[in-house]
Each structure stands twice: as structure tokens, then as C-alpha cells.
Design an enzyme around this catalytic site. Structure first.
Site, PDB file in Angstrom:
ATOM      1  N   ASP A  79       0.891  -1.155   0.000  1.00 22.19           N
ATOM      2  CA  ASP A  79       0.000   0.000   0.000  1.00 22.19           C
ATOM      3  C   ASP A  79       0.933   1.208   0.000  1.00 22.19           C
ATOM      4  O   ASP A  79       1.707   1.386   0.955  1.00 22.19           O
ATOM      5  CB  ASP A  79      -0.858  -0.061   1.269  1.00 22.19           C
ATOM      6  CG  ASP A  79      -1.640   1.218   1.521  1.00 22.19           C
ATOM      7  OD1 ASP A  79      -1.341   2.251   0.886  1.00 22.19           O
ATOM      8  OD2 ASP A  79      -2.525   1.178   2.393  1.00 22.19           O
ATOM      9  N   VAL A  80       0.908   2.021  -1.060  1.00 22.29           N
ATOM     10  CA  VAL A  80       1.924   3.080  -1.178  1.00 22.29           C
ATOM     11  C   VAL A  80       1.831   4.130  -0.080  1.00 22.29           C
ATOM     12  O   VAL A  80       2.778   4.890   0.129  1.00 22.29           O
ATOM     13  CB  VAL A  80       1.888   3.788  -2.561  1.00 22.29           C
ATOM     14  CG1 VAL A  80       2.276   2.831  -3.673  1.00 22.29           C
ATOM     15  CG2 VAL A  80       0.535   4.447  -2.820  1.00 22.29           C
ATOM     16  N   ASN A 106       3.056   6.049  -9.760  1.00 21.71           N
ATOM     17  CA  ASN A 106       1.833   6.195 -10.551  1.00 21.71           C
ATOM     18  C   ASN A 106       0.553   6.008  -9.744  1.00 21.71           C
ATOM     19  O   ASN A 106      -0.475   6.595 -10.087  1.00 21.71           O
ATOM     20  CB  ASN A 106       1.887   5.167 -11.700  1.00 21.71           C
ATOM     21  CG  ASN A 106       0.535   4.964 -12.326  1.00 21.71           C
ATOM     22  OD1 ASN A 106       0.081   5.772 -13.123  1.00 21.71           O
ATOM     23  ND2 ASN A 106      -0.148   3.892 -11.934  1.00 21.71           N
ATOM     24  N   TYR A 179      -8.487  15.613  -5.113  1.00 24.47           N
ATOM     25  CA  TYR A 179      -7.636  15.121  -6.210  1.00 24.47           C
ATOM     26  C   TYR A 179      -6.776  16.262  -6.772  1.00 24.47           C
ATOM     27  O   TYR A 179      -5.559  16.117  -6.945  1.00 24.47           O
ATOM     28  CB  TYR A 179      -8.526  14.522  -7.299  1.00 24.47           C
ATOM     29  CG  TYR A 179      -7.767  13.897  -8.443  1.00 24.47           C
ATOM     30  CD1 TYR A 179      -7.312  12.585  -8.363  1.00 24.47           C
ATOM     31  CD2 TYR A 179      -7.496  14.614  -9.603  1.00 24.47           C
ATOM     32  CE1 TYR A 179      -6.618  11.996  -9.420  1.00 24.47           C
ATOM     33  CE2 TYR A 179      -6.800  14.039 -10.659  1.00 24.47           C
ATOM     34  CZ  TYR A 179      -6.373  12.733 -10.565  1.00 24.47           C
ATOM     35  OH  TYR A 179      -5.680  12.164 -11.606  1.00 24.47           O
ATOM     36  N   LYS A 183      -2.625  16.632  -6.789  1.00 28.73           N
ATOM     37  CA  LYS A 183      -1.783  16.744  -7.984  1.00 28.73           C
ATOM     38  C   LYS A 183      -1.010  18.066  -8.006  1.00 28.73           C
ATOM     39  O   LYS A 183       0.117  18.123  -8.499  1.00 28.73           O
ATOM     40  CB  LYS A 183      -2.625  16.577  -9.255  1.00 28.73           C
ATOM     41  CG  LYS A 183      -3.256  15.180  -9.385  1.00 28.73           C
ATOM     42  CD  LYS A 183      -2.203  14.058  -9.422  1.00 28.73           C
ATOM     43  CE  LYS A 183      -2.821  12.696  -9.663  1.00 28.73           C
ATOM     44  NZ  LYS A 183      -1.827  11.615  -9.733  1.00 28.73           N
TER      45      LYS A 183
HETATM   46  C1  BGC Z   1      -8.379  12.245 -13.976  1.00 26.11           C
HETATM   47  C2  BGC Z   1      -9.439  11.811 -14.948  1.00 26.11           C
HETATM   48  C3  BGC Z   1      -9.871  12.988 -15.826  1.00 26.11           C
HETATM   49  C4  BGC Z   1      -8.691  13.705 -16.415  1.00 26.11           C
HETATM   50  C5  BGC Z   1      -9.087  14.964 -17.168  1.00 26.11           C
HETATM   51  C6  BGC Z   1      -7.255  12.903 -14.740  1.00 26.11           C
HETATM   52  O1  BGC Z   1      -6.218  13.251 -13.895  1.00 26.11           O
HETATM   53  O2  BGC Z   1      -7.916  11.143 -13.236  1.00 26.11           O
HETATM   54  O3  BGC Z   1     -10.557  11.305 -14.231  1.00 26.11           O
HETATM   55  O4  BGC Z   1     -10.712  12.487 -16.855  1.00 26.11           O
HETATM   56  O5  BGC Z   1      -7.760  14.040 -15.405  1.00 26.11           O
HETATM   57  O6  BGC Z   1      -9.992  15.752 -16.454  1.00 26.11           O
END
Ligand code: BGC
Length: 281
Positions: A79-80, A106, A179, A183
Site C-alpha cells: 500500500d503506497v 503512478n 484530487y 496533484k
Molecule cells: C483524472 C481523470 C480525468 C482527467 C481529465 C485525470 O487526472 O484522473 O478522471 O478524466 O484528469 O480531467
């Protein structure tokens, strides 16, 4: 991966110069990670196919596919987001293959929600896997690279780290704030590591995929209506395939890209071009 892609990579095997190098690929049992692990295996990299506890069968399938193409692979359970499991996976990789030269960090996931309904568990899970996971794997890789020392006959770099980012390292993403935050964090993790370790010849870069057909975003491309909406965001006019990312990962892992350092390569069919402004604004 289709047979044509396999043949193309196999034919270019000598040009990539990756034979004998060892890669740890996290999240390698599906989507972009799986395709990248296959591409590296076919190019002659010995691959550690990372999977979560419980995902052993899928990892064995990826290993078998690499071996069927003449490559070498082992499953790497971790599990990272778990420090001990990550360190133990790197120890097993070095025990089996003698060294690690490449990390493709990744593994990632999404847990979207309207912000006012997003739970702390949703937030933590995404940050733990997508950001802390990349920190833990990069740290284990860096510690190993520094302890091992240069192997000039294998690579001009002490080691190569590729972070899987996203167009959402730059494009804000409503309903997916955890998310996007993860990122954005990956972007500065990558750049700061590149700044810190360039003089030690650890080469650090990121790939920022756009919309790629994988299990993470089936809702966005599986129906005709969804795909039509998605294509409005992609100037190049097609949804991405995992091979689009895998071949970028292969190039970044190889020493063909030896002077590329601290970069994010966007592989997104032009999603970062703000297509909504075409003819508008
Ligand atoms: C997400 C995808 C999305 C894409 C563009 C990616 O980083 O994981 O779900 O479709 O970005 O929005």
C-alpha cells in the site's frame, strides 16, 4: 496493449537502452500503471509490478504478460501510503534484482464529492495515496540510489523518478478538490526534488495525463453523451489511450531524455489549451 504497440516497442528496444535497468511501477495492475509496466518490460526493463495487498493475482497476470514478451518481472506488494510496506517492497526489489534505477510513482485514485459533503476520510484517502504515496516511494528510491552509487555502465543518471501527475496539477477541478490538491502537491514535490537532487544526478520529472481511458474515469468516456462532452475539452479530438502515457513514461525513464529534468510533460491532446476560449473570450 495491442500487438502493434508491443512490436513497435520491442523493435525499439535497443534504442531505448533500458535493458537490465530495474523499475518499480506503482499502481501497476490497471490503467496507466499496467500499460507502463508492460511497455517497460517489453523494452527490457526488469519490472517490479506494485499492487495493493489483495491484488496479487492481477499483478501476477501483468508479470506473466511481461514474461510472455521475453521480459522479467516480479510482483511488489505495498500500500503506497504505508511507510513500512513501501520500504519493504524496495528491499525485496533490491534483494531480487540487485538495484533499482527507475521509479514510476503512478498509484492514484479519485474520491470526488460536493465540497460541503466531502468527508475527512475522502480527503485523507486521496492525499494519502496520491501525494504521501509518491513522497514515500520517492524517498525509498532516493535512499536506495544514494546508497548504491553511480553505475555509469548502466545509466548516466544515479536514478530516475517519474511522478504521475495530471492536467489537474494546474486546472482547478470542482467536486474533486482533494484530487486537484493532491496533484498540485505532486507538481511541487517533483520540482523541489529535482532542485534538491540534480547535482546527485537523480533525474526527476512528471507526466501530466489528460483524459485517458482507464477505470478511474469510465463515467467520462463510456457513453456517447459523456464522450461528446469530454471531447469539447480535447482540441486533438480523441480521448487518450494508456499507451499514449506508457510510451512517454518509457522515454522519460530512458536515457534518451537525460537532459530533461524538473519538467512536467503534458500528454493531454491539448486539454491545457483552454479550448472553451476558441472563438470566445
Ligand atoms: C483524472 C481523470 C480525468 C482527467 C481529465 C485525470 O487526472 O484522473 O478522471 O478524466 O484528469 O480531467
Amino acid at each position: 496493449m495491442d500487438d502493434r504497440s508491443k512490436m513497435r516497442i520491442a523493435a525499439a528496444r535497443a534504442a531505448y537502452g533500458l535493458e537490465g535497468q530495474v523499475a518499480v511501477v506503482t499502481g501497476a495492475t490497471s490503467g496507466i500503471g499496467r500499460e507502463s509496466a508492460l511497455a517497460m518490460g517489453i523494452a527490457g526493463v526488469r519490472v517490479v509490478v506494485n499492487h495493493r495487498p489483495g491484488g496479487e493475482d492481477k499483478a501476477q497476470e501483468v508479470c506473466a504478460e511481461i514474461e510472455a514478451a521475453g521480459g522479467t518481472a516480479m510482483p511488489g506488494c505495498a500500500d503506497v501510503s504505508d511507510e513500512k510496506q513501501v520500504d519493504a517492497m524496495f528491499e525485496r526489489a533490491v534483494g531480487k534484482f540487485g538495484a533499482v534505477h527507475i521509479l514510476l510513482a503512478n498509484a492514484g485514485l479519485q474520491r470526488g464529492a460536493r465540497f460541503e459533503e466531502m468527508t475527512l476520510a475522502d480527503w485523507r484517502m486521496v492525499i494519502d495515496v496520491n501525494l504521501t504515496g509518491q513522497f514515500l516511494c520517492a524517498r525509498a528510491a532516493v535512499r536506495h540510489f544514494l546508497a548504491r552509487g553511480m553505475q555509469p555502465e548502466i545509466s548516466p543518471a544515479l536514478g530516475k523518478i517519474i511522478h504521475m501527475s495530471s492536467v489537474h496539477q494546474g486546472i482547478p477541478w470542482a467536486f474533486e478538490v482533494n484530487y486537484a490538491a493532491s496533484k498540485g502537491g505532486v507538481m511541487l514535490l517533483m520540482k523541489s526534488l529535482a532542485q534538491e537532487f540534480g547535482d546527485r544526478r537523480i533525474r526527476v520529472n512528471a507526466i501530466a495525463p489528460g483524459a485517458i481511458k482507464t477505470p478511474i474515469n469510465t463515467d467520462a468516456w463510456q457513453t456517447d453523451e459523456a464522450r461528446a462532452e469530454l471531447l469539447k475539452l480535447i482540441p486533438y479530438g480523441r480521448v487518450g489511450e494508456t499507451i499514449d502515457i506508457a510510451q512517454t513514461a518509457l522515454w522519460l525513464a530512458s536515457d534518451l531524455s537525460d537532459y530533461v529534468h524538473g519538467e512536467t510533460i503534458f500528454v493531454d491532446g491539448g486539454m491545457m489549451l483552454y479550448p472553451a476560449f476558441r472563438g470566445g473570450g
